[in-house]
Design a protein around this motif. Structure first.
Motif, PDB file in Angstrom:
ATOM      1  N   CYS A   4       0.828  -1.212   0.000  1.00 25.02           N
ATOM      2  CA  CYS A   4       0.000   0.000   0.000  1.00 25.02           C
ATOM      3  C   CYS A   4       0.862   1.262   0.000  1.00 25.02           C
ATOM      4  O   CYS A   4       0.864   2.038   0.964  1.00 25.02           O
ATOM      5  N   PRO A   5       1.595   1.494  -1.074  1.00 15.48           N
ATOM      6  CA  PRO A   5       2.528   2.631  -1.096  1.00 15.48           C
ATOM      7  C   PRO A   5       1.861   4.007  -1.077  1.00 15.48           C
ATOM      8  O   PRO A   5       2.508   4.987  -0.740  1.00 15.48           O
ATOM      9  N   ASP A   6       0.582   4.077  -1.403  1.00 10.67           N
ATOM     10  CA  ASP A   6      -0.097   5.374  -1.447  1.00 10.67           C
ATOM     11  C   ASP A   6      -0.826   5.688  -0.141  1.00 10.67           C
ATOM     12  O   ASP A   6      -1.921   6.248  -0.151  1.00 10.67           O
ATOM     13  N   ARG A   7      -0.216   5.371   0.970  1.00 20.87           N
ATOM     14  CA  ARG A   7      -0.819   5.638   2.279  1.00 20.87           C
ATOM     15  C   ARG A   7      -0.939   7.139   2.489  1.00 20.87           C
ATOM     16  O   ARG A   7      -0.067   7.905   2.076  1.00 20.87           O
ATOM     17  N   PRO A   8      -1.993   7.553   3.164  1.00 20.68           N
ATOM     18  CA  PRO A   8      -2.110   8.991   3.435  1.00 20.68           C
ATOM     19  C   PRO A   8      -1.080   9.417   4.477  1.00 20.68           C
ATOM     20  O   PRO A   8      -0.777   8.673   5.418  1.00 20.68           O
ATOM     21  N   ALA A   9      -0.541  10.584   4.273  1.00 23.21           N
ATOM     22  CA  ALA A   9       0.427  11.129   5.233  1.00 23.21           C
ATOM     23  C   ALA A   9      -0.292  11.566   6.498  1.00 23.21           C
ATOM     24  O   ALA A   9      -1.487  11.879   6.474  1.00 23.21           O
ATOM     25  N   GLU A  10       0.441  11.573   7.588  1.00 21.11           N
ATOM     26  CA  GLU A  10      -0.123  12.099   8.831  1.00 21.11           C
ATOM     27  C   GLU A  10      -0.504  13.558   8.620  1.00 21.11           C
ATOM     28  O   GLU A  10       0.168  14.268   7.873  1.00 21.11           O
ATOM     29  N   PRO A  11      -1.529  14.012   9.302  1.00 22.36           N
ATOM     30  CA  PRO A  11      -1.885  15.431   9.205  1.00 22.36           C
ATOM     31  C   PRO A  11      -0.718  16.321   9.652  1.00 22.36           C
ATOM     32  O   PRO A  11       0.055  15.947  10.543  1.00 22.36           O
ATOM     33  N   ASN A  12      -0.613  17.470   9.036  1.00 19.30           N
ATOM     34  CA  ASN A  12       0.493  18.390   9.337  1.00 19.30           C
ATOM     35  C   ASN A  12       0.571  18.754  10.809  1.00 19.30           C
ATOM     36  O   ASN A  12       1.651  18.842  11.376  1.00 19.30           O
ATOM     37  N   TRP A  13      -0.572  18.994  11.445  1.00 26.69           N
ATOM     38  CA  TRP A  13      -0.535  19.416  12.845  1.00 26.69           C
ATOM     39  C   TRP A  13       0.137  18.363  13.717  1.00 26.69           C
ATOM     40  O   TRP A  13       0.792  18.697  14.703  1.00 26.69           O
ATOM     41  N   MET A  14       0.015  17.087  13.342  1.00 25.70           N
ATOM     42  CA  MET A  14       0.651  16.022  14.121  1.00 25.70           C
ATOM     43  C   MET A  14       2.167  16.067  13.948  1.00 25.70           C
ATOM     44  O   MET A  14       2.908  15.826  14.900  1.00 25.70           O
ATOM     45  N   GLN A  15       2.608  16.358  12.754  1.00 33.38           N
ATOM     46  CA  GLN A  15       4.040  16.409  12.484  1.00 33.38           C
ATOM     47  C   GLN A  15       4.693  17.636  13.120  1.00 33.38           C
ATOM     48  O   GLN A  15       5.899  17.650  13.326  1.00 33.38           O
ATOM     49  N   GLU A  16       3.894  18.632  13.435  1.00 32.39           N
ATOM     50  CA  GLU A  16       4.426  19.873  13.992  1.00 32.39           C
ATOM     51  C   GLU A  16       4.263  19.961  15.513  1.00 32.39           C
ATOM     52  O   GLU A  16       4.558  20.990  16.104  1.00 32.39           O
ATOM     53  N   ILE A  17       3.806  18.894  16.145  1.00 31.62           N
ATOM     54  CA  ILE A  17       3.639  18.900  17.597  1.00 31.62           C
ATOM     55  C   ILE A  17       5.016  19.039  18.249  1.00 31.62           C
ATOM     56  O   ILE A  17       5.948  18.328  17.877  1.00 31.62           O
ATOM     57  N   PRO A  18       5.140  19.936  19.220  1.00 26.43           N
ATOM     58  CA  PRO A  18       6.424  20.070  19.923  1.00 26.43           C
ATOM     59  C   PRO A  18       6.813  18.761  20.619  1.00 26.43           C
ATOM     60  O   PRO A  18       5.945  17.983  21.040  1.00 26.43           O
ATOM     61  N   LEU A  19       8.094  18.536  20.734  1.00 24.17           N
ATOM     62  CA  LEU A  19       8.611  17.290  21.304  1.00 24.17           C
ATOM     63  C   LEU A  19       8.022  16.994  22.682  1.00 24.17           C
ATOM     64  O   LEU A  19       7.696  15.852  22.986  1.00 24.17           O
ATOM     65  N   ARG A  20       7.836  17.994  23.508  1.00 28.40           N
ATOM     66  CA  ARG A  20       7.308  17.785  24.855  1.00 28.40           C
ATOM     67  C   ARG A  20       5.858  17.300  24.843  1.00 28.40           C
ATOM     68  O   ARG A  20       5.344  16.844  25.845  1.00 28.40           O
ATOM     69  N   GLN A  21       5.196  17.433  23.705  1.00 33.81           N
ATOM     70  CA  GLN A  21       3.809  16.980  23.588  1.00 33.81           C
ATOM     71  C   GLN A  21       3.663  15.840  22.592  1.00 33.81           C
ATOM     72  O   GLN A  21       2.576  15.574  22.097  1.00 33.81           O
ATOM     73  N   ALA A  22       4.745  15.142  22.326  1.00 33.76           N
ATOM     74  CA  ALA A  22       4.742  14.052  21.342  1.00 33.76           C
ATOM     75  C   ALA A  22       3.766  12.943  21.717  1.00 33.76           C
ATOM     76  O   ALA A  22       3.286  12.216  20.850  1.00 33.76           O
ATOM     77  N   TYR A  23       3.436  12.827  22.986  1.00 36.35           N
ATOM     78  CA  TYR A  23       2.482  11.805  23.428  1.00 36.35           C
ATOM     79  C   TYR A  23       1.126  11.994  22.750  1.00 36.35           C
ATOM     80  O   TYR A  23       0.386  11.038  22.558  1.00 36.35           O
ATOM     81  N   GLN A  24       0.787  13.228  22.361  1.00 33.74           N
ATOM     82  CA  GLN A  24      -0.471  13.470  21.641  1.00 33.74           C
ATOM     83  C   GLN A  24      -0.415  12.826  20.259  1.00 33.74           C
ATOM     84  O   GLN A  24      -1.377  12.180  19.826  1.00 33.74           O
ATOM     85  N   ARG A  25       0.692  12.993  19.578  1.00 28.78           N
ATOM     86  CA  ARG A  25       0.866  12.387  18.255  1.00 28.78           C
ATOM     87  C   ARG A  25       0.810  10.863  18.361  1.00 28.78           C
ATOM     88  O   ARG A  25       0.158  10.197  17.559  1.00 28.78           O
ATOM     89  N   VAL A  26       1.485  10.323  19.360  1.00 26.02           N
ATOM     90  CA  VAL A  26       1.492   8.880  19.557  1.00 26.02           C
ATOM     91  C   VAL A  26       0.076   8.369  19.813  1.00 26.02           C
ATOM     92  O   VAL A  26      -0.322   7.327  19.287  1.00 26.02           O
ATOM     93  N   LEU A  27      -0.703   9.108  20.586  1.00 26.29           N
ATOM     94  CA  LEU A  27      -2.081   8.694  20.860  1.00 26.29           C
ATOM     95  C   LEU A  27      -2.896   8.637  19.567  1.00 26.29           C
ATOM     96  O   LEU A  27      -3.614   7.671  19.327  1.00 26.29           O
ATOM     97  N   VAL A  28      -2.774   9.633  18.721  1.00 26.58           N
ATOM     98  CA  VAL A  28      -3.522   9.617  17.453  1.00 26.58           C
ATOM     99  C   VAL A  28      -3.059   8.440  16.593  1.00 26.58           C
ATOM    100  O   VAL A  28      -3.878   7.753  15.981  1.00 26.58           O
ATOM    101  N   GLN A  29      -1.766   8.170  16.573  1.00 26.88           N
ATOM    102  CA  GLN A  29      -1.255   7.023  15.819  1.00 26.88           C
ATOM    103  C   GLN A  29      -1.819   5.716  16.374  1.00 26.88           C
ATOM    104  O   GLN A  29      -2.170   4.811  15.607  1.00 26.88           O
TER     105      GLN A  29
END
Length: 137
Positions: A39-64
């Motif tokens: 499935c090479p055409d997977r959708p990319a993560e939303p931009n806001w997730m990629q821009e989450i500050p490191l101290r709040q990375a747990y939010q990105r992990v939760l969405v993943q």
């Protein structure tokens, strides 16, 4: 061979063997390119997730984690592992995060992440079997 020469030869051999992995590591270049065999055409993560500050990375992990659990459960519900089923848009995971977790404290999000991982792990083998049959694992 004299003991001094033998020692020198062994030291030289050891140094040359230790240098090989370091040389190989220097030649490895990490890449940020996204390329997948399945499935090479997977959708990319939303931009806001990629821009989450490191101290709040747990939010990105939760969405993943939400995304993974939802997708594995969807595979079993539909008994299909088409790429659109296995890797849909991030909309449903984002919506669940914003509706249920966005205002939670960090420790609550970490507990939620554990729960979503458990959900995903509970159905992983069943989903994997469906996807292997479809050639998408």
């Amino acid at each position: 061979m004299k003991p001094a020469r033998l020692t020198l030869a062994l030291v030289a051999l050891a140094v040359s063997l230790l240098a090989v992995p370091a040389f190989a590591e220097r030649n490895m270049v990490p890449t940020l390119d996204r390329s997948f065999e399945v499935c090479p055409d997977r959708p990319a993560e939303p931009n806001w997730m990629q821009e989450i500050p490191l101290r709040q990375a747990y939010q990105r992990v939760l969405v993943q984690d939400i995304y993974r659990a939802q997708n594995l459960e969807r595979i079993i519900e539909t008994e299909s592992c088409d790429c659109e089923i296995r890797f849909p848009s991030w909309d449903a995971a984002e919506a669940e995060f914003h509706e249920q977790h966005a205002s939670d404290e960090r420790w609550i999000m970490l507990e939620a992440s554990d729960a979503y991982n458990q959900r995903a792990n509970d159905v992983r083998l069943e989903a994997k079997a469906i996807c292997e049959t479809a050639g998408n694992w």
